[in-house]
Design a protein around this motif. Sequence first.
Motif, PDB file in Angstrom:
ATOM      1  N   LYS A 254     -18.172  30.741  36.966  1.00  0.00           N
ATOM      2  CA  LYS A 254     -17.961  30.914  38.416  1.00  0.00           C
ATOM      3  C   LYS A 254     -16.589  31.513  38.717  1.00  0.00           C
ATOM      4  CE  LYS A 254     -18.432  26.500  39.130  1.00  0.00           C
ATOM      5  NZ  LYS A 254     -18.656  25.979  37.769  1.00  0.00           N
ATOM      6  N   SER A 255     -15.557  30.918  38.121  1.00  0.00           N
ATOM      7  CA  SER A 255     -14.202  31.427  38.383  1.00  0.00           C
ATOM      8  C   SER A 255     -14.071  32.860  37.901  1.00  0.00           C
ATOM      9  CB  SER A 255     -13.162  30.559  37.680  1.00  0.00           C
ATOM     10  OG  SER A 255     -13.209  29.255  38.178  1.00  0.00           O
ATOM     11  N   THR A 256     -14.584  33.120  36.715  1.00  0.00           N
ATOM     12  CA  THR A 256     -14.519  34.471  36.169  1.00  0.00           C
ATOM     13  C   THR A 256     -15.147  35.463  37.141  1.00  0.00           C
ATOM     14  OG1 THR A 256     -14.685  33.529  33.963  1.00  0.00           O
ATOM     15  CG2 THR A 256     -15.130  35.880  34.180  1.00  0.00           C
TER      16      THR A 256
ATOM     17  N   PHE B 166     -13.125  31.426  47.922  1.00  0.00           N
ATOM     18  CA  PHE B 166     -12.685  30.057  47.665  1.00  0.00           C
ATOM     19  C   PHE B 166     -13.160  29.666  46.278  1.00  0.00           C
ATOM     20  CE2 PHE B 166     -11.186  28.503  51.762  1.00  0.00           C
ATOM     21  CZ  PHE B 166     -11.699  29.445  52.637  1.00  0.00           C
ATOM     22  N   ASP B 167     -12.216  29.354  45.383  1.00  0.00           N
ATOM     23  CA  ASP B 167     -12.615  28.911  44.051  1.00  0.00           C
ATOM     24  C   ASP B 167     -12.384  27.405  43.963  1.00  0.00           C
ATOM     25  OD1 ASP B 167     -13.339  28.637  41.469  1.00  0.00           O
ATOM     26  OD2 ASP B 167     -11.659  29.768  40.621  1.00  0.00           O
ATOM     27  N   GLU B 168     -13.444  26.649  44.170  1.00  0.00           N
ATOM     28  CA  GLU B 168     -13.350  25.179  44.181  1.00  0.00           C
ATOM     29  C   GLU B 168     -12.178  24.667  45.024  1.00  0.00           C
ATOM     30  OE1 GLU B 168     -13.759  22.790  40.617  1.00  0.00           O
ATOM     31  OE2 GLU B 168     -14.688  24.518  39.673  1.00  0.00           O
ATOM     32  N   PRO B 169     -12.143  24.998  46.290  1.00  0.00           N
ATOM     33  CA  PRO B 169     -10.962  24.669  47.094  1.00  0.00           C
ATOM     34  C   PRO B 169     -10.757  23.167  47.278  1.00  0.00           C
ATOM     35  CG  PRO B 169     -12.728  25.389  48.521  1.00  0.00           C
ATOM     36  CD  PRO B 169     -13.198  25.614  47.110  1.00  0.00           C
TER      37      PRO B 169
END
Lengths: 255, 284
Positions: A48-50, A175-178
Amino acid sequence: MQTENVPSILSVRNLSIWYGDKQVLRDLSFEVKQGQVTAFIGPTNSGKSTLVRCINRLNDFTPNFRSTGDILFRGVAMGTASDATALRKQIGMVFRKPIPFRGSIYENVAYGAQISGVNASTHLDTIVEKNLRKTGLWSEVENILGETPEQLSIGQQQLLCIARALAVEPEILIFDEPCGELDPIETVKIETLVRELTKDYTLIFATNKRRQAARVSDVAGFLYCGELIEFGATEKIFTNPQDNRTEQYVTGRLG
Amino acid sequence: MNVMTTCALRKQKLVSQIITFIFIGIVGAPISGVLQKTYAADTEAASAATPLNTLSPLLDDLYTVLSISFVAILFGIACAFYLQEWLPQTNWVRRFIESVVAILGGVPSIFYGILAIGIFFTDAGTLKTVGIVRGPQDIGDGSALGPLSFQYDTPVFYIVVLTFILMVTPMTIKTTQAALRSVATPIREATYALGASHWQVLRRQVIPIALTRILATGCRAMSSALATVALIFGIYIWQYTNGPREMSNRFILFLSGALFLSIFSSVLIKLCASASADPTHPTR
Ligand SMILES: Nc1ncnc2c1ncn2[C@@H]1O[C@H](COP(=O)(O)OP(=O)(O)OP(=O)(O)O)[C@@H](O)[C@H]1O
Ligand SMILES: [Mg+2]
Protein backbone atom coordinates in the motif's frame (compact mmCIF):
# COMPACT_ATOMS: atom_id res chain seq x y z
CA MET A 1 -22.18 7.89 -4.80
CA GLN A 2 -22.19 7.92 -8.59
CA THR A 3 -19.08 6.29 -9.92
CA GLU A 4 -19.67 6.12 -13.67
CA ASN A 5 -20.10 9.78 -14.67
CA VAL A 6 -17.35 11.31 -12.56
CA PRO A 7 -14.22 12.25 -14.55
CA SER A 8 -11.06 10.44 -13.54
CA ILE A 9 -8.11 12.50 -12.38
CA LEU A 10 -5.50 9.78 -12.12
CA SER A 11 -5.02 6.66 -14.22
CA VAL A 12 -2.64 3.91 -13.28
CA ARG A 13 -1.77 1.55 -16.11
CA ASN A 14 0.08 -1.73 -15.74
CA LEU A 15 2.19 -0.46 -12.87
CA SER A 16 4.85 -2.86 -11.59
CA ILE A 17 7.42 -1.98 -8.96
CA TRP A 18 10.66 -3.62 -7.90
CA TYR A 19 13.04 -2.86 -5.05
CA GLY A 20 16.20 -4.44 -6.39
CA ASP A 21 15.19 -7.92 -7.51
CA LYS A 22 12.14 -8.06 -5.30
CA GLN A 23 8.87 -7.34 -7.06
CA VAL A 24 6.53 -5.44 -4.75
CA LEU A 25 3.65 -4.45 -7.06
CA ARG A 26 2.40 -6.61 -9.90
CA ASP A 27 0.72 -5.06 -12.91
CA LEU A 28 -1.78 -2.72 -11.26
CA SER A 29 -4.33 -0.79 -13.31
CA PHE A 30 -7.08 1.45 -11.94
CA GLU A 31 -8.65 4.88 -12.20
CA VAL A 32 -9.03 7.46 -9.43
CA LYS A 33 -12.14 9.63 -9.83
CA GLN A 34 -12.19 13.30 -9.02
CA GLY A 35 -13.69 14.29 -5.67
CA GLN A 36 -13.87 10.79 -4.27
CA VAL A 37 -12.03 8.92 -1.55
CA THR A 38 -10.19 5.95 -3.00
CA ALA A 39 -8.99 3.60 -0.29
CA PHE A 40 -6.43 0.82 -0.52
CA ILE A 41 -6.71 -1.96 1.99
CA GLY A 42 -4.56 -4.98 2.52
CA PRO A 43 -2.46 -6.73 5.11
CA THR A 44 0.99 -5.53 6.18
CA ASN A 45 3.62 -5.59 3.42
CA SER A 46 0.99 -5.88 0.68
CA GLY A 47 2.47 -2.76 -0.96
CA LYS A 48 0.00 0.00 0.00
CA SER A 49 2.67 2.50 0.99
CA THR A 50 4.75 1.66 -2.05
CA LEU A 51 1.76 2.32 -4.29
CA VAL A 52 0.72 5.65 -2.80
CA ARG A 53 4.32 6.84 -2.65
CA CYS A 54 4.56 6.28 -6.40
CA ILE A 55 1.63 8.60 -6.94
CA ASN A 56 3.58 11.65 -5.81
CA ARG A 57 6.92 10.20 -6.87
CA LEU A 58 8.44 10.00 -3.42
CA ASN A 59 10.02 6.71 -4.42
CA ASP A 60 12.36 8.67 -6.69
CA PHE A 61 14.64 8.89 -3.65
CA THR A 62 14.55 5.18 -2.81
CA PRO A 63 17.68 3.37 -3.94
CA ASN A 64 17.16 0.29 -6.15
CA PHE A 65 13.63 1.42 -6.99
CA ARG A 66 12.47 0.40 -10.47
CA SER A 67 9.08 0.65 -12.11
CA THR A 68 7.30 -0.15 -15.36
CA GLY A 69 3.93 1.04 -16.56
CA ASP A 70 2.41 4.51 -16.39
CA ILE A 71 0.69 6.79 -13.96
CA LEU A 72 -1.28 9.52 -15.72
CA PHE A 73 -2.25 12.66 -13.84
CA ARG A 74 -4.94 14.53 -15.78
CA GLY A 75 -4.01 12.48 -18.81
CA VAL A 76 -0.29 13.32 -18.66
CA ALA A 77 2.19 10.58 -17.80
CA MET A 78 4.20 11.54 -14.74
CA GLY A 79 7.35 9.87 -16.02
CA THR A 80 10.83 10.84 -15.01
CA ALA A 81 10.90 13.63 -17.59
CA SER A 82 8.30 15.90 -16.02
CA ASP A 83 9.00 18.13 -13.00
CA ALA A 84 8.47 16.12 -9.81
CA THR A 85 8.32 19.17 -7.49
CA ALA A 86 5.51 20.74 -9.53
CA LEU A 87 3.71 17.42 -9.42
CA ARG A 88 4.07 17.08 -5.65
CA LYS A 89 2.55 20.53 -5.18
CA GLN A 90 -0.57 19.16 -6.84
CA ILE A 91 -0.46 15.81 -5.07
CA GLY A 92 0.17 16.20 -1.35
CA MET A 93 0.81 13.52 1.22
CA VAL A 94 0.16 12.88 4.91
CA PHE A 95 2.19 10.19 6.63
CA ARG A 96 1.53 7.66 9.33
CA LYS A 97 3.63 9.50 11.87
CA PRO A 98 2.93 13.23 12.09
CA ILE A 99 6.06 15.14 11.11
CA PRO A 100 5.87 18.72 12.37
CA PHE A 101 8.79 20.86 11.23
CA ARG A 102 11.07 23.09 13.24
CA GLY A 103 9.58 26.44 14.11
CA SER A 104 6.19 27.55 15.31
CA ILE A 105 2.72 26.24 14.52
CA TYR A 106 2.21 29.29 12.32
CA GLU A 107 5.47 28.70 10.45
CA ASN A 108 4.53 25.08 9.85
CA VAL A 109 1.34 25.95 8.01
CA ALA A 110 2.84 29.02 6.35
CA TYR A 111 5.65 26.89 4.94
CA GLY A 112 3.15 25.02 2.80
CA ALA A 113 2.00 28.31 1.27
CA GLN A 114 5.57 29.55 0.89
CA ILE A 115 6.46 26.43 -1.07
CA SER A 116 3.77 27.32 -3.57
CA GLY A 117 5.15 30.85 -3.84
CA VAL A 118 3.06 32.96 -1.42
CA ASN A 119 5.25 35.34 0.57
CA ALA A 120 3.24 38.44 1.52
CA SER A 121 2.60 38.18 5.26
CA THR A 122 -1.02 39.36 5.06
CA HIS A 123 -1.76 36.56 2.60
CA LEU A 124 0.07 34.10 4.80
CA ASP A 125 -2.05 35.08 7.79
CA THR A 126 -5.27 34.38 5.93
CA ILE A 127 -3.95 31.15 4.44
CA VAL A 128 -2.81 29.89 7.83
CA GLU A 129 -6.16 30.70 9.41
CA LYS A 130 -8.18 29.27 6.52
CA ASN A 131 -6.36 25.93 6.52
CA LEU A 132 -6.29 25.56 10.27
CA ARG A 133 -10.05 26.18 10.23
CA LYS A 134 -10.50 23.55 7.52
CA THR A 135 -8.88 20.96 9.75
CA GLY A 136 -10.79 22.14 12.81
CA LEU A 137 -7.61 22.93 14.67
CA TRP A 138 -7.98 26.73 14.63
CA SER A 139 -9.89 27.15 17.88
CA GLU A 140 -7.36 25.00 19.73
CA VAL A 141 -4.22 26.75 18.50
CA GLU A 142 -5.49 30.26 17.84
CA ASN A 143 -3.68 31.62 20.89
CA ILE A 144 -0.49 29.59 20.61
CA LEU A 145 0.34 30.11 16.94
CA GLY A 146 3.82 31.34 17.84
CA GLU A 147 4.70 28.31 19.89
CA THR A 148 6.25 25.06 18.78
CA PRO A 149 4.08 22.08 17.78
CA GLU A 150 5.72 19.82 20.36
CA GLN A 151 3.13 20.73 22.97
CA LEU A 152 0.28 19.51 20.75
CA SER A 153 -1.06 15.99 21.08
CA ILE A 154 -0.15 13.51 18.33
CA GLY A 155 -3.63 13.86 16.85
CA GLN A 156 -3.35 17.64 16.81
CA GLN A 157 0.07 17.34 15.21
CA GLN A 158 -1.44 15.17 12.51
CA LEU A 159 -4.14 17.79 11.89
CA LEU A 160 -1.38 20.40 11.71
CA CYS A 161 0.41 18.33 9.07
CA ILE A 162 -2.84 18.09 7.11
CA ALA A 163 -3.29 21.87 7.34
CA ARG A 164 0.25 22.31 6.09
CA ALA A 165 -0.37 19.99 3.16
CA LEU A 166 -3.62 21.84 2.35
CA ALA A 167 -1.81 25.20 2.38
CA VAL A 168 0.06 24.12 -0.75
CA GLU A 169 -3.37 23.89 -2.43
CA PRO A 170 -3.09 20.40 -3.88
CA GLU A 171 -5.73 18.70 -5.98
CA ILE A 172 -5.08 15.24 -4.62
CA LEU A 173 -4.20 14.47 -1.04
CA ILE A 174 -2.73 11.10 -0.15
CA PHE A 175 -3.13 9.65 3.34
CA ASP A 176 -0.84 6.77 4.22
CA GLU A 177 -2.33 5.25 7.38
CA PRO A 178 -2.89 8.67 8.93
CA CYS A 179 -4.39 7.20 12.09
CA GLY A 180 -1.73 4.55 12.66
CA GLU A 181 -0.42 6.35 15.75
CA LEU A 182 -3.64 7.91 17.01
CA ASP A 183 -6.12 6.97 19.69
CA PRO A 184 -9.77 6.20 18.77
CA ILE A 185 -11.13 9.69 19.48
CA GLU A 186 -8.45 11.36 17.36
CA THR A 187 -9.06 8.74 14.68
CA VAL A 188 -12.74 9.70 14.49
CA LYS A 189 -11.71 13.35 14.03
CA ILE A 190 -9.45 12.50 11.12
CA GLU A 191 -12.07 10.26 9.50
CA THR A 192 -14.69 13.01 9.75
CA LEU A 193 -12.22 15.48 8.30
CA VAL A 194 -11.46 13.15 5.39
CA ARG A 195 -15.17 13.02 4.52
CA GLU A 196 -15.38 16.82 4.67
CA LEU A 197 -12.33 17.29 2.46
CA THR A 198 -13.99 15.44 -0.42
CA LYS A 199 -15.82 18.70 -1.21
CA ASP A 200 -12.60 20.28 -2.47
CA TYR A 201 -10.10 17.50 -2.93
CA THR A 202 -9.57 14.04 -4.34
CA LEU A 203 -8.32 11.74 -1.62
CA ILE A 204 -6.31 8.53 -1.70
CA PHE A 205 -6.29 6.62 1.53
CA ALA A 206 -4.11 3.65 2.46
CA THR A 207 -5.03 1.73 5.57
CA ASN A 208 -4.85 -1.72 7.07
CA LYS A 209 -8.00 -1.21 9.09
CA ARG A 210 -10.79 -2.58 6.92
CA ARG A 211 -13.64 -0.95 8.87
CA GLN A 212 -11.93 2.41 8.48
CA ALA A 213 -11.82 2.01 4.71
CA ALA A 214 -15.50 1.05 4.75
CA ARG A 215 -16.31 4.22 6.69
CA VAL A 216 -14.34 6.78 4.72
CA SER A 217 -14.08 5.60 1.13
CA ASP A 218 -16.23 5.72 -1.99
CA VAL A 219 -14.04 3.34 -3.95
CA ALA A 220 -11.78 0.67 -2.50
CA GLY A 221 -9.01 -1.55 -3.78
CA PHE A 222 -7.82 -4.71 -2.10
CA LEU A 223 -4.08 -5.26 -2.35
CA TYR A 224 -2.68 -8.65 -1.53
CA CYS A 225 1.01 -9.55 -1.96
CA GLY A 226 1.44 -6.75 -4.47
CA GLU A 227 -1.57 -7.65 -6.57
CA LEU A 228 -4.68 -5.55 -6.88
CA ILE A 229 -7.14 -8.36 -6.28
CA GLU A 230 -10.26 -6.28 -6.56
CA PHE A 231 -11.08 -2.65 -7.21
CA GLY A 232 -14.51 -1.04 -7.17
CA ALA A 233 -17.23 0.73 -5.22
CA THR A 234 -16.62 0.36 -1.49
CA GLU A 235 -20.10 -0.94 -0.85
CA LYS A 236 -19.61 -3.70 -3.37
CA ILE A 237 -16.16 -4.65 -2.08
CA PHE A 238 -17.48 -4.98 1.44
CA THR A 239 -20.89 -6.50 0.84
CA ASN A 240 -20.57 -8.40 -2.39
CA PRO A 241 -16.92 -9.09 -3.23
CA GLN A 242 -16.24 -10.97 -6.44
CA ASP A 243 -12.97 -12.57 -5.42
CA ASN A 244 -12.67 -15.23 -2.80
CA ARG A 245 -9.62 -13.63 -1.16
CA THR A 246 -11.35 -10.24 -0.92
CA GLU A 247 -14.25 -11.86 0.85
CA GLN A 248 -11.94 -13.66 3.23
CA TYR A 249 -10.09 -10.40 3.94
CA VAL A 250 -13.10 -8.18 4.54
CA THR A 251 -14.70 -10.76 6.76
CA GLY A 252 -11.48 -11.02 8.75
CA ARG A 253 -10.49 -14.54 7.82
CA LEU A 254 -7.39 -13.48 5.84
CA GLY A 255 -4.51 -11.18 6.80
CA MET B 1 2.07 19.43 31.00
CA ASN B 2 4.75 16.79 30.87
CA VAL B 3 6.06 18.15 27.62
CA MET B 4 6.20 21.66 29.08
CA THR B 5 8.42 20.49 31.92
CA THR B 6 10.89 18.75 29.62
CA CYS B 7 10.96 21.90 27.51
CA ALA B 8 11.79 24.07 30.52
CA LEU B 9 14.42 21.59 31.65
CA ARG B 10 16.06 21.69 28.26
CA LYS B 11 16.20 25.48 28.39
CA GLN B 12 17.80 25.35 31.82
CA LYS B 13 20.40 22.90 30.62
CA LEU B 14 21.21 25.09 27.66
CA VAL B 15 21.65 28.18 29.83
CA SER B 16 23.93 26.34 32.25
CA GLN B 17 26.05 25.08 29.37
CA ILE B 18 26.40 28.55 27.94
CA ILE B 19 27.41 29.90 31.35
CA THR B 20 30.03 27.17 31.74
CA PHE B 21 31.42 28.03 28.36
CA ILE B 22 31.64 31.75 29.10
CA PHE B 23 33.24 30.96 32.45
CA ILE B 24 35.92 28.85 30.80
CA GLY B 25 36.57 31.68 28.38
CA ILE B 26 36.82 34.29 31.14
CA VAL B 27 39.14 32.19 33.27
CA GLY B 28 41.14 30.70 30.42
CA ALA B 29 41.98 33.91 28.60
CA PRO B 30 43.83 35.66 31.50
CA ILE B 31 45.71 32.48 32.31
CA SER B 32 47.09 32.26 28.83
CA GLY B 33 47.75 36.00 28.94
CA VAL B 34 49.78 35.68 32.15
CA LEU B 35 51.76 32.80 30.72
CA GLN B 36 52.48 34.85 27.65
CA LYS B 37 53.63 37.84 29.67
CA THR B 38 55.98 35.67 31.72
CA TYR B 39 57.59 34.41 28.59
CA ALA B 40 57.77 37.87 27.10
CA ALA B 41 59.52 39.23 30.20
CA ASP B 42 61.83 36.28 30.19
CA THR B 43 62.74 36.92 26.61
CA GLU B 44 63.28 40.60 27.15
CA ALA B 45 65.72 39.93 29.96
CA ALA B 46 67.58 37.38 27.92
CA SER B 47 68.09 39.40 24.79
CA ALA B 48 67.84 43.11 25.32
CA ALA B 49 69.60 43.49 22.03
CA THR B 50 66.60 42.15 20.15
CA PRO B 51 63.60 44.39 20.46
CA LEU B 52 60.67 42.08 20.82
CA ASN B 53 57.84 42.80 18.59
CA THR B 54 56.04 39.75 19.84
CA LEU B 55 52.37 40.25 19.46
CA SER B 56 51.97 41.32 15.88
CA PRO B 57 53.84 38.53 14.07
CA LEU B 58 52.49 36.14 16.63
CA LEU B 59 48.94 37.01 15.73
CA ASP B 60 49.88 37.07 12.08
CA ASP B 61 50.89 33.46 12.38
CA LEU B 62 47.74 32.62 14.27
CA TYR B 63 45.67 34.24 11.56
CA THR B 64 47.61 32.43 8.90
CA VAL B 65 46.99 29.06 10.49
CA LEU B 66 43.38 29.90 11.22
CA SER B 67 42.70 31.08 7.70
CA ILE B 68 44.41 28.13 6.06
CA SER B 69 42.45 25.71 8.19
CA PHE B 70 39.30 27.75 7.65
CA VAL B 71 39.64 27.35 3.90
CA ALA B 72 40.41 23.65 4.32
CA ILE B 73 37.34 23.24 6.53
CA LEU B 74 35.06 25.09 4.12
CA PHE B 75 36.39 22.90 1.35
CA GLY B 76 35.69 19.81 3.46
CA ILE B 77 32.15 20.91 4.25
CA ALA B 78 31.47 21.63 0.57
CA CYS B 79 32.83 18.19 -0.35
CA ALA B 80 30.69 16.52 2.29
CA PHE B 81 27.53 18.26 1.05
CA TYR B 82 28.28 17.28 -2.51
CA LEU B 83 29.01 13.65 -1.64
CA GLN B 84 26.13 13.20 0.76
CA GLU B 85 23.40 15.28 -0.84
CA TRP B 86 24.10 15.06 -4.55
CA LEU B 87 25.89 11.82 -5.34
CA PRO B 88 24.04 8.51 -4.93
CA GLN B 89 25.55 6.00 -2.55
CA THR B 90 26.54 3.77 -5.42
CA ASN B 91 28.52 6.45 -7.26
CA TRP B 92 32.15 5.36 -7.64
CA VAL B 93 33.56 8.87 -7.02
CA ARG B 94 31.71 8.98 -3.72
CA ARG B 95 32.87 5.50 -2.76
CA PHE B 96 36.46 6.34 -3.66
CA ILE B 97 36.53 9.63 -1.73
CA GLU B 98 34.80 8.05 1.24
CA SER B 99 37.37 5.29 1.48
CA VAL B 100 40.27 7.76 1.12
CA VAL B 101 38.68 9.91 3.82
CA ALA B 102 38.23 6.88 6.06
CA ILE B 103 41.95 6.13 5.75
CA LEU B 104 43.24 9.71 6.11
CA GLY B 105 40.75 10.54 8.86
CA GLY B 106 42.10 7.65 10.91
CA VAL B 107 45.65 8.98 10.89
CA PRO B 108 46.41 10.70 14.22
CA SER B 109 47.14 14.39 13.72
CA ILE B 110 50.55 14.10 15.39
CA PHE B 111 51.66 12.31 12.26
CA TYR B 112 50.94 15.44 10.24
CA GLY B 113 52.75 17.51 12.84
CA ILE B 114 55.85 15.39 12.44
CA LEU B 115 55.50 15.55 8.69
CA ALA B 116 55.37 19.34 8.92
CA ILE B 117 58.39 19.44 11.24
CA GLY B 118 60.35 17.57 8.62
CA ILE B 119 59.48 20.34 6.23
CA PHE B 120 59.96 23.23 8.64
CA PHE B 121 63.34 22.52 10.11
CA THR B 122 66.75 21.71 8.76
CA ASP B 123 69.15 19.48 10.61
CA ALA B 124 71.49 22.37 11.33
CA GLY B 125 68.96 23.63 13.84
CA THR B 126 67.96 26.66 11.86
CA LEU B 127 64.65 27.11 10.26
CA LYS B 128 64.42 26.58 6.58
CA THR B 129 64.27 30.06 5.22
CA VAL B 130 61.65 29.10 2.74
CA GLY B 131 58.92 28.09 5.16
CA ILE B 132 59.39 30.38 8.08
CA VAL B 133 61.70 33.35 7.83
CA ARG B 134 63.17 35.55 10.42
CA GLY B 135 62.86 39.28 10.44
CA PRO B 136 65.48 41.77 9.23
CA GLN B 137 67.92 40.97 12.03
CA ASP B 138 68.39 37.45 10.76
CA ILE B 139 72.08 36.81 10.25
CA GLY B 140 71.75 33.07 10.00
CA ASP B 141 73.69 31.83 13.03
CA GLY B 142 70.94 32.08 15.59
CA SER B 143 72.74 34.65 17.74
CA ALA B 144 70.43 37.58 17.07
CA LEU B 145 67.08 36.44 16.04
CA GLY B 146 64.28 38.59 14.79
CA PRO B 147 60.60 37.73 14.86
CA LEU B 148 59.57 34.66 12.93
CA SER B 149 56.67 34.36 10.64
CA PHE B 150 55.36 32.34 7.78
CA GLN B 151 56.37 33.41 4.34
CA TYR B 152 53.57 33.13 1.93
CA ASP B 153 54.74 32.70 -1.62
CA THR B 154 57.15 29.80 -1.38
CA PRO B 155 56.74 26.17 -2.35
CA VAL B 156 57.11 25.10 1.24
CA PHE B 157 54.24 27.32 2.26
CA TYR B 158 52.08 25.43 -0.19
CA ILE B 159 53.33 22.15 1.20
CA VAL B 160 52.26 23.35 4.62
CA VAL B 161 48.87 24.25 3.20
CA LEU B 162 48.70 20.81 1.65
CA THR B 163 49.55 19.21 4.98
CA PHE B 164 46.72 21.15 6.52
CA ILE B 165 44.31 20.10 3.83
CA LEU B 166 45.38 16.48 4.21
CA MET B 167 44.83 16.71 7.92
CA VAL B 168 41.76 18.90 8.27
CA THR B 169 39.69 18.13 5.19
CA PRO B 170 39.16 14.37 5.66
CA MET B 171 38.25 14.96 9.28
CA THR B 172 35.72 17.58 8.25
CA ILE B 173 34.25 15.51 5.43
CA LYS B 174 33.74 12.53 7.70
CA THR B 175 32.01 14.40 10.50
CA THR B 176 29.96 16.67 8.25
CA GLN B 177 28.65 13.64 6.39
CA ALA B 178 27.66 12.10 9.70
CA ALA B 179 25.85 15.32 10.61
CA LEU B 180 23.98 15.32 7.29
CA ARG B 181 23.08 11.65 7.68
CA SER B 182 21.58 12.45 11.06
CA VAL B 183 18.79 14.40 9.34
CA ALA B 184 16.22 11.61 9.19
CA THR B 185 14.67 10.46 5.91
CA PRO B 186 11.03 10.94 7.03
CA ILE B 187 11.53 14.65 7.66
CA ARG B 188 13.16 15.07 4.26
CA GLU B 189 10.37 13.11 2.60
CA ALA B 190 7.70 15.14 4.38
CA THR B 191 9.27 18.30 2.97
CA TYR B 192 9.60 16.89 -0.52
CA ALA B 193 5.99 15.75 -0.32
CA LEU B 194 4.90 19.38 -0.02
CA GLY B 195 6.58 20.05 -3.36
CA ALA B 196 9.84 21.47 -2.02
CA SER B 197 12.88 21.37 -4.29
CA HIS B 198 16.20 19.87 -3.27
CA TRP B 199 17.51 23.33 -2.31
CA GLN B 200 14.42 24.14 -0.29
CA VAL B 201 14.77 20.88 1.63
CA LEU B 202 18.41 21.72 2.34
CA ARG B 203 17.56 25.24 3.47
CA ARG B 204 14.47 24.48 5.51
CA GLN B 205 15.49 21.20 7.11
CA VAL B 206 18.95 19.79 6.52
CA ILE B 207 21.10 22.86 7.16
CA PRO B 208 19.28 24.13 10.28
CA ILE B 209 19.20 20.66 11.80
CA ALA B 210 22.81 19.79 11.00
CA LEU B 211 24.29 23.27 11.51
CA THR B 212 25.37 22.96 15.16
CA ARG B 213 27.08 19.68 14.47
CA ILE B 214 28.79 21.06 11.40
CA LEU B 215 30.02 24.08 13.38
CA ALA B 216 31.30 21.77 16.10
CA THR B 217 33.06 19.78 13.40
CA GLY B 218 34.76 22.91 12.10
CA CYS B 219 35.87 23.98 15.57
CA ARG B 220 37.27 20.56 16.32
CA ALA B 221 39.19 20.47 13.05
CA MET B 222 40.56 23.95 13.64
CA SER B 223 41.52 22.97 17.16
CA SER B 224 43.55 20.04 15.95
CA ALA B 225 45.21 22.25 13.33
CA LEU B 226 46.28 24.69 16.04
CA ALA B 227 47.42 21.89 18.31
CA THR B 228 49.55 20.46 15.53
CA VAL B 229 51.23 23.79 14.89
CA ALA B 230 51.73 24.25 18.62
CA LEU B 231 53.41 20.87 18.59
CA ILE B 232 55.80 22.04 15.91
CA PHE B 233 56.75 25.08 17.96
CA GLY B 234 56.96 22.96 21.10
CA ILE B 235 59.38 20.55 19.54
CA TYR B 236 61.40 23.46 18.27
CA ILE B 237 61.68 24.93 21.77
CA TRP B 238 62.57 21.59 23.22
CA GLN B 239 65.22 20.90 20.63
CA TYR B 240 66.87 24.28 20.31
CA THR B 241 66.87 25.95 23.67
CA ASN B 242 68.94 28.81 22.36
CA GLY B 243 66.37 29.56 19.75
CA PRO B 244 64.11 32.55 19.68
CA ARG B 245 61.99 32.80 22.77
CA GLU B 246 58.89 34.03 21.08
CA MET B 247 58.46 30.50 19.88
CA SER B 248 57.28 29.80 23.42
CA ASN B 249 54.66 32.48 23.07
CA ARG B 250 53.48 30.88 19.89
CA PHE B 251 53.42 27.53 21.57
CA ILE B 252 51.27 28.85 24.41
CA LEU B 253 49.01 30.87 22.17
CA PHE B 254 48.37 28.06 19.74
CA LEU B 255 47.91 25.48 22.43
CA SER B 256 45.43 27.61 24.38
CA GLY B 257 43.63 28.39 21.12
CA ALA B 258 43.41 24.67 20.44
CA LEU B 259 42.12 23.97 23.92
CA PHE B 260 39.58 26.74 23.69
CA LEU B 261 38.25 25.55 20.34
CA SER B 262 38.08 21.94 21.39
CA ILE B 263 36.12 22.83 24.53
CA PHE B 264 33.89 25.04 22.41
CA SER B 265 33.20 22.20 19.98
CA SER B 266 32.41 19.82 22.85
CA VAL B 267 29.94 22.34 24.21
CA LEU B 268 28.36 22.65 20.76
CA ILE B 269 28.09 18.88 20.45
CA LYS B 270 26.46 18.69 23.86
CA LEU B 271 24.09 21.45 22.87
CA CYS B 272 22.98 19.73 19.72
CA ALA B 273 22.74 16.39 21.53
CA SER B 274 20.18 17.92 23.88
CA ALA B 275 18.50 19.76 21.03
CA SER B 276 18.26 16.70 18.79
CA ALA B 277 16.58 14.75 21.55
CA ASP B 278 14.03 15.15 18.77
CA PRO B 279 12.14 18.34 19.66
CA THR B 280 9.30 17.54 17.30
CA HIS B 281 8.71 14.05 18.59
CA PRO B 282 8.82 14.10 22.35
CA THR B 283 9.04 10.57 23.66
CA ARG B 284 5.92 9.55 25.45
N1 LIG C 1 12.84 0.93 0.50
C1 LIG C 1 12.55 -0.37 0.38
N2 LIG C 1 13.51 -1.22 -0.05
C2 LIG C 1 13.24 -2.53 -0.19
N3 LIG C 1 12.06 -3.10 0.07
C3 LIG C 1 11.06 -2.31 0.49
C4 LIG C 1 11.25 -0.90 0.68
N4 LIG C 1 10.09 -0.37 1.11
C5 LIG C 1 9.23 -1.38 1.20
N5 LIG C 1 9.80 -2.55 0.84
C6 LIG C 1 9.14 -3.85 0.77
O1 LIG C 1 8.02 -3.73 -0.06
C7 LIG C 1 6.94 -4.50 0.44
C8 LIG C 1 5.73 -3.62 0.55
O2 LIG C 1 5.95 -2.66 1.54
P1 LIG C 1 4.93 -1.49 1.88
O3 LIG C 1 5.56 -0.63 2.91
O4 LIG C 1 4.51 -0.86 0.61
O5 LIG C 1 3.71 -2.30 2.52
P2 LIG C 1 2.42 -1.73 3.24
O6 LIG C 1 1.27 -2.39 2.61
O7 LIG C 1 2.45 -0.25 3.28
O8 LIG C 1 2.62 -2.31 4.70
P3 LIG C 1 2.18 -1.64 6.08
O9 LIG C 1 0.74 -1.97 6.27
O10 LIG C 1 3.04 -2.34 7.09
O11 LIG C 1 2.46 -0.19 6.01
C9 LIG C 1 7.38 -5.07 1.76
O12 LIG C 1 7.71 -6.42 1.56
C10 LIG C 1 8.59 -4.28 2.12
O13 LIG C 1 9.51 -5.08 2.80
MG1 LIG D 1 2.62 1.28 4.84
